[in-house]
Scaffold this active site. Structure first.
Site, PDB file in Angstrom:
ATOM      1  CG  ASP A  85      61.344  66.763  87.684  1.00 16.15           C
ATOM      2  OD1 ASP A  85      60.556  66.243  88.506  1.00 16.15           O
ATOM      3  OD2 ASP A  85      62.530  66.430  87.597  1.00 16.15           O
ATOM      4  CB  CYS A  91      58.039  72.362  87.799  1.00 16.46           C
ATOM      5  SG  CYS A  91      59.447  72.166  86.681  1.00 16.46           S
ATOM      6  NE  ARG A 115      64.640  68.552  87.630  1.00 18.51           N
ATOM      7  CZ  ARG A 115      64.762  69.294  88.732  1.00 18.51           C
ATOM      8  NH1 ARG A 115      65.535  70.359  88.706  1.00 18.51           N
ATOM      9  NH2 ARG A 115      64.125  68.970  89.829  1.00 18.51           N
TER      10      ARG A 115
END
Length: 210
Positions: A85, A91, A115
């Site tokens: 994401d 991330c 998400r």
């Protein structure tokens, strides 16, 4: 659902049914279905997880590398599929250390898993990156919090999201190893390399930290 394969299980009268990255056990008369781990008590062995790992890899290969954003090392030793994401903190941390993963010989194959879902800002950012002329450069730019030019085009983000959900993603990053094992969350490059080496040495068994 259309099964990808139906094979006999170790239990009489029960078949293993693979649907994408999932495995179900179904009675041969079609009346009963159950999902879970089948354990060989004598050998203390999980008989389901290796089959699931193979199913996950099959589903990823069916989606195809052409539908992923790939960062290749000079000398490739391992492969890691990363559901990501753009707005996820860990991330971004993983991507900021991309050179360390490549140095360890790990090829990173990114799939998007925004998400917040379709229509969210994170989803739109993923579309902008996918539709950019240079996807790799655009992804790196977006991961730094920089604006990427707005674009639209045919993209595989719905398919990537659906696959991540089917595999069981509940957060990001989610890593699927070259052996089909799932590692939820961020794993540093050196540690991931050790896990992938161990997995490779063990013939694809569940990756662990030696």
């Amino acid at each position: 659902m259309k099964p990808d394969s139906i094979k006999p299980s170790p239990l009489a009268g029960i078949s293993e049914v693979i649907v994408g990255p999932k495995l179900f056990y179904v009675s041969d008369d079609g009346k009963y279905l159950f999902q879970g781990s089948l354990i060989d008590l004598k050998n203390r062995e999980d008989l389901t997880e290796p089959k699931l790992a193979t199913a996950r890899l099959g589903a990823l290969e069916k989606l195809g590398e052409k539908n992923m954003i790939v960062f290749k090392p000079k000398i490739g030793k391992y492969v890691a599929y990363v559901f990501t994401d753009i707005d996820c903190g860990y991330c971004r941390k993983l991507h900021s250390e991309l050179d360390s993963y490549l140095k360890e010989g790990i090829e990173i194959r990114y799939l998007f898993f925004p998400r917040a879902g379709e229509g969210s800002e994170s989803w739109d950012k993923a579309v902008n990156v996918w539709c950019a002329k240079d996807r790799n450069a655009a992804l790196t730019k977006a991961k730094k919090g920089e604006k990427v030019e707005e674009r639209t085009c045919d993209n595989p983000i719905k398919e990537q999201m659906a696959l991540g959900t089917a595999i069981g993603a509940q957060g990001t990053p989610m890593i699927v190893t070259g052996g089909g094992n799932v590692l939820p969350g961020y794993v540093p490059a050196e540690q991931l390399a050790r896990m992938l080496k161990h997995e490779k040495d063990e013939g694809g068994r569940q990756a662990r930290t030696p």
